[in-house]
Write an enzyme that holds these catalytic residues in place. Sequence first.
Site: not given
Length: 360
Positions: A167-168
């Site tokens: 996600a990051d």
Amino acid sequence: MHADEMLKGVRILDLSRLLPGPAATWYLGALGAQVDRVESIKGDLTRFLPPKHDNVGAYFAAVSRGKRSIACNFRHEGFSNLIRSLLNQYDVVVEGFRPGRLSQMGLDPDELRKEYPKIIIASISGFGQNGDLSQQVAHDINYLGYTGALAAMLGPDGIPLPSFQAADMSAALTAAMGISAALVGRERTGEGIWLDVSLTESVLSLYAPMITGLLSEHRDPRPQGELLSGGAAIYGCYRCADDLWIAVGAVEAKFQNKIARYVTHLTSSALMELFASKDRAHWLSLLGDACVTPVLNVSDLPRLSHFEGRGVFDGVFVQPNLGKQSGVVPKLGEHTQIILSEAGYDSQEVEHFYQSGLVV
């Protein structure tokens, strides 16, 4: 023009923390942008998390080379005025506070855009600036849980945790792409923009083809049962006789036919027995042209001749796919004085900031 010159002259003020924002500005820095990182007076948490590189957290070091660091007390009454005074020097502001927090700090994005109409603001948050979940606290694994990605990884022994921050890093790419597009758009319109980047929606975009297929068939994923997630013998990993692994991605019939020369049935059990009968090098020599490749360990990567030839690694550091990143990892607040001087503050004013605890 070289890739690492494409954003030469662009200046970015990075107020973000942890990984998504700093990774986004890492990509942009590799394309030539000057990135000045605003850290808290204690330093970003990733400076201290293991694993370490030269006593600095590797998550920080990997995305910080070549950046400059200014350390500020975010809770100081003069913080918002200081940041506002710097903005004339910058094209882009990146921030990763929880939605609404920037406004509470006296740096409302809508007001900043009125005051600095050409500024590009990229706000990176878990679920976006509005919506029911906008204030939900979460980290990478939590965002993945909201996208169906974790459920698709479910196996008989539960869900294996992803080995990297999907996600990051997907949000970092989304932000970098949006900022780059905004810089081009500003050349045409003369106006900046406020970009709302959601970590969760960035993952959804990576997972979009699978989601579209599942929703079209009105079903959820079969854990380890889809074509590309363990449901087909011709798409998986197998152990060889020397305990090394290979990855088989023989989706097309022409590749399956090549493997079928050595085995009666293309089933998981048959392929496990086949590949376990010989060393990895043997199978790579026979089936390298059938989408059969090695499963490498991280320690193997810098020595891979392909990566060496393309300059992918600089020591222990990975270079972004486009552009090059160089320089050293900045010490906390190493460039505070020079950044303030560039903004027009004289030595007495800078000393006052130090004495008041606004900067370190």
